[in-house]
Design a protein around this motif. Structure first.
Motif, short mmCIF file in Angstrom:
data_model
loop_
_atom_site.label_atom_id
_atom_site.label_comp_id
_atom_site.label_asym_id
_atom_site.label_seq_id
_atom_site.Cartn_x
_atom_site.Cartn_y
_atom_site.Cartn_z
N GLY A 22 9.47 -1.36 4.06
CA GLY A 22 9.62 -0.20 3.17
C GLY A 22 8.81 -0.34 1.90
N ALA A 23 7.68 -1.07 1.96
CA ALA A 23 6.83 -1.26 0.77
C ALA A 23 6.33 0.09 0.27
N LYS A 24 6.28 0.23 -1.05
CA LYS A 24 5.74 1.46 -1.65
C LYS A 24 4.24 1.33 -1.93
N VAL A 25 3.79 0.07 -2.03
CA VAL A 25 2.38 -0.20 -2.35
C VAL A 25 1.90 -1.30 -1.41
N HIS A 26 0.67 -1.15 -0.95
CA HIS A 26 0.04 -2.13 -0.07
C HIS A 26 -1.39 -2.30 -0.57
N GLU A 82 -4.98 -1.87 -4.71
CA GLU A 82 -3.72 -1.31 -4.21
C GLU A 82 -3.96 0.06 -3.59
N PRO A 136 -1.29 3.35 -2.16
CA PRO A 136 0.11 3.75 -1.99
C PRO A 136 0.46 3.83 -0.51
N VAL A 137 1.69 3.49 -0.19
CA VAL A 137 2.21 3.72 1.16
C VAL A 137 2.80 5.13 1.16
N LEU A 138 2.30 5.98 2.05
CA LEU A 138 2.68 7.39 2.05
C LEU A 138 3.77 7.66 3.09
N PRO A 139 4.60 8.68 2.83
CA PRO A 139 5.61 9.05 3.84
C PRO A 139 4.91 9.36 5.17
N ASP A 145 3.38 7.25 7.06
CA ASP A 145 2.30 6.33 7.38
C ASP A 145 2.59 5.57 8.66
#
Length: 195
Positions: free
Chosen positions: A131-135, A156, A158-161, A163
């Motif tokens: 559930g990372a928000k940033v990768h 960095e 963002p991890v998007l909904p 993904d």
């Protein structure tokens, strides 16, 4: 301006290799790509490098009785190209301690996570599972410990909904292609200034 001599180790298509080759075409870039070495003769990146007039070679580890012997031959090849820095770009082999020590401070890799998070493989799947928000991605020095070397540069995303590992990987790869040439520029500039 004398430029630092760089070899790239690949196993596949070498998309990060291509980014480094393109960056090195700039007249003010402090490094030149002098050779590309693959552990797979069929790696598509070898043909791409050759099309840019870069020396290429392939060595299959399976042809050698030991990893040490394979890596000794790799070192001889890199030394024959008079290499200052080695860049790993999708080289799918764990390197032995002697080889890593020989190139300590002169060998870098790009890894598809924000190290120290997600060392090793399947980084995008693991980031999504957590559930990372940033990768993102990291260019780092290669040391004997897997993905443990000091970072040089990170980016960095963002991890998007919604993904998937594939969609996340595609966005991270764009950043890989941006920061790997930047990190090599930094390292080559530093080495060029060293006495």
């Amino acid at each position: 301006m004398s430029r630092i001599r760089v070899a790239i180790l690949i196993s596949g298509r070498g998309s990060n290799m291509s980014a480094l080759i393109e960056a090195a075409k700039a007249p003010d870039y402090p490094a030149e790509i002098v050779g590309v070495l693959s552990n797979r003769a069929a790696a598509p990146g070898l043909e791409i490098a050759a099309s840019h007039g870069i020396a290429t070679a392939s060595l299959a580890q399976s042809r050698f009785p030991s990893r040490d012997m394979f890596e000794d031959i790799m070192t001889q090849m890199l030394e024959s190209w008079d290499v200052d820095i080695v860049c790993l770009a999708g080289f799918m082999r764990i390197l032995g301690e002697d080889f890593v020590t020989r190139w300590a401070g002169k060998m870098i890799n790009i890894h598809p996570s924000l190290l120290p998070l997600y060392k090793g493989l399947h980084t995008h799947e693991r980031a999504l599972a957590d559930g990372a928000k940033v990768h993102g991605c990291t260019v780092h020095f290669v040391t004997p410990g897997l993905d443990e070397g000091a970072p040089i540069l990170q980016a960095e995303v963002p991890v998007l909904p919604g993904d998937t590992p594939e969609s996340l990987s595609a966005r991270v790869l764009i950043e890989e292609h941006r920061i790997y040439p930047e990190a090599l520029r930094t390292l080559a500039s530093t080495q060029a200034l060293a006495p």
